[in-house]
Motif scaffolding. Structure first.
Motif, PDB file in Angstrom:
ATOM      1  N   ALA A 157      -1.079  92.510  22.405  1.00  0.00           N
ATOM      2  CA  ALA A 157      -0.801  91.607  23.264  1.00  0.00           C
ATOM      3  C   ALA A 157       0.014  92.550  24.816  1.00  0.00           C
ATOM      4  N   GLY A 158      -0.912  91.912  25.830  1.00  0.00           N
ATOM      5  CA  GLY A 158      -0.723  92.837  26.937  1.00  0.00           C
ATOM      6  C   GLY A 158       0.920  91.742  28.058  1.00  0.00           C
ATOM      7  N   ASP A 159       0.582  90.366  28.186  1.00  0.00           N
ATOM      8  CA  ASP A 159       1.614  89.863  28.600  1.00  0.00           C
ATOM      9  C   ASP A 159       1.978  88.686  27.928  1.00  0.00           C
ATOM     10  N   ILE A 160       3.765  88.311  28.877  1.00  0.00           N
ATOM     11  CA  ILE A 160       4.157  87.130  28.189  1.00  0.00           C
ATOM     12  C   ILE A 160       4.566  86.055  29.028  1.00  0.00           C
ATOM     13  N   ASN A 161       3.984  84.787  29.630  1.00  0.00           N
ATOM     14  CA  ASN A 161       4.942  83.602  30.173  1.00  0.00           C
ATOM     15  C   ASN A 161       6.043  83.334  29.318  1.00  0.00           C
ATOM     16  N   ASP A 162       6.881  82.581  30.560  1.00  0.00           N
ATOM     17  CA  ASP A 162       7.721  82.131  30.072  1.00  0.00           C
ATOM     18  C   ASP A 162       7.948  80.893  28.861  1.00  0.00           C
ATOM     19  N   ALA A 163       6.639  80.378  29.027  1.00  0.00           N
ATOM     20  CA  ALA A 163       5.828  79.463  28.055  1.00  0.00           C
ATOM     21  C   ALA A 163       5.818  80.090  26.149  1.00  0.00           C
ATOM     22  N   GLY A 164       5.225  80.984  26.251  1.00  0.00           N
ATOM     23  CA  GLY A 164       6.073  81.764  25.891  1.00  0.00           C
ATOM     24  C   GLY A 164       4.377  81.980  25.117  1.00  0.00           C
ATOM     25  N   GLN A 165       3.164  81.895  26.254  1.00  0.00           N
ATOM     26  CA  GLN A 165       2.385  82.554  25.782  1.00  0.00           C
ATOM     27  C   GLN A 165       2.076  83.945  25.973  1.00  0.00           C
ATOM     28  N   ILE A 166       0.861  84.204  25.072  1.00  0.00           N
ATOM     29  CA  ILE A 166       0.495  85.693  24.706  1.00  0.00           C
ATOM     30  C   ILE A 166      -1.357  85.643  25.451  1.00  0.00           C
ATOM     31  N   VAL A 167      -1.174  86.829  26.690  1.00  0.00           N
ATOM     32  CA  VAL A 167      -2.726  87.386  26.503  1.00  0.00           C
ATOM     33  C   VAL A 167      -2.816  88.860  25.656  1.00  0.00           C
ATOM     34  N   GLY A 168      -4.408  89.702  24.925  1.00  0.00           N
ATOM     35  CA  GLY A 168      -4.109  90.788  24.886  1.00  0.00           C
ATOM     36  C   GLY A 168      -5.562  90.660  25.001  1.00  0.00           C
ATOM     37  N   TYR A 169      -6.255  91.514  23.665  1.00  0.00           N
ATOM     38  CA  TYR A 169      -6.878  91.316  23.171  1.00  0.00           C
ATOM     39  C   TYR A 169      -7.392  91.904  21.629  1.00  0.00           C
ATOM     40  N   SER A 170      -8.568  91.369  20.812  1.00  0.00           N
ATOM     41  CA  SER A 170      -8.264  91.739  19.518  1.00  0.00           C
ATOM     42  C   SER A 170      -9.853  92.047  19.863  1.00  0.00           C
TER      43      SER A 170
END
Length: 234
Positions: free
Chosen positions: A221-234
């Motif tokens: 996981a690379g980042d998280i916003n205030d809504a709790g959504q997360i981005v990254g790679y898999s």
């Protein structure tokens, strides 16, 4: 070179006198942070880079926790211009001695100096900071590498000691984790070793959630916003 892209154009943020730079993060005020070459050489004869904060064409050298011939890197910035990252404090034999830092109002603080006495932590780098005086990164406690969440009660780090939470690791894991990002409510995103490989996680209210994968063995996981959504790679 590091760049800022705005209004359809890519702006070269320049350097601190060397030949390279890299931009890592920015805030809504357009302040950019990263690392840039100074033109100097370190103890090994390699080019030195320092953490910087850039705004409106002006790059500020944030310095290091050691000498001008040591290296530092900035990874995150808050809306008020507080900066976090990693500084190498000395070169001992074949290893760099490193410490997490927070920079505010022109002063770089070793995050280890702001820990409660006897915490047992050695904080190596800080990756991200929110606007509530919370920052995350990676360090060593009891001989293992874990992500941490550090909180300053009033959001002004110069005032003194904060509190630290060991994020731990995923159940059945290999006792190693790292924190990449934190949102405004203190939820943390990062990665932790499982019995198979590295898995992305979300840490919230004392619980670490395994985010799984897209079918392979690894995710981060690379980042998280205030809504709790997360981005990254898999």
């Amino acid at each position: 070179r590091g760049f800022l892209w705005e209004n359809g154009a890519m702006i070269d943020v320049g350097t601190l006198g060397g030949t390279f730079s890299a931009a890592r993060d920015l805030n809504n005020a357009g302040q950019v942070v990263g690392e840039a070459g100074t033109g100097g050489l370190d103890q090994r004869g390699q080019p030195v880079s320092h953490a910087f904060r850039w705004q409106n064409g002006v790059m500020t050298d944030l310095g290091t926790l050691g000498s001008a011939y040591d290296n530092s890197r900035a990874f995150g910035i808050s809306s008020t211009g507080q900066v976090v990252g990693q500084s190498f404090t000395a070169f001992d034999a074949s290893n760099w001695l490193q410490a997490a830092f927070v920079w505010e109002n022109g002063v770089m603080y070793d995050l280890n100096s702001l820990l409660p006495a006897g915490s047992g932590w050695a904080l190596h780098y800080a990756n991200a900071i929110n606007d509530s005086g919370q920052l995350v990164g990676n360090g060593v406690i009891n001989g293992v590498q874990h992500g941490f969440l550090f909180t300053d009660p009033d959001g002004v780090f110069a005032n003194g000691v904060g509190t630290i939470i060991d994020l731990g690791d995923l159940p059945g894991g290999l006792n190693a984790s790292a924190a990449s990002a934190v949102n405004g409510s203190g939820q943390v995103a990062g990665a932790s070793w499982t019995s198979n490989d590295l898995h992305a996680f979300r840490y919230s209210s004392g619980q670490m959630l395994d985010l799984g994968t897209l079918g392979g063995s690894r995710s981060e996981a690379g980042d998280i916003n205030d809504a709790g959504q997360i981005v990254g790679y898999s």
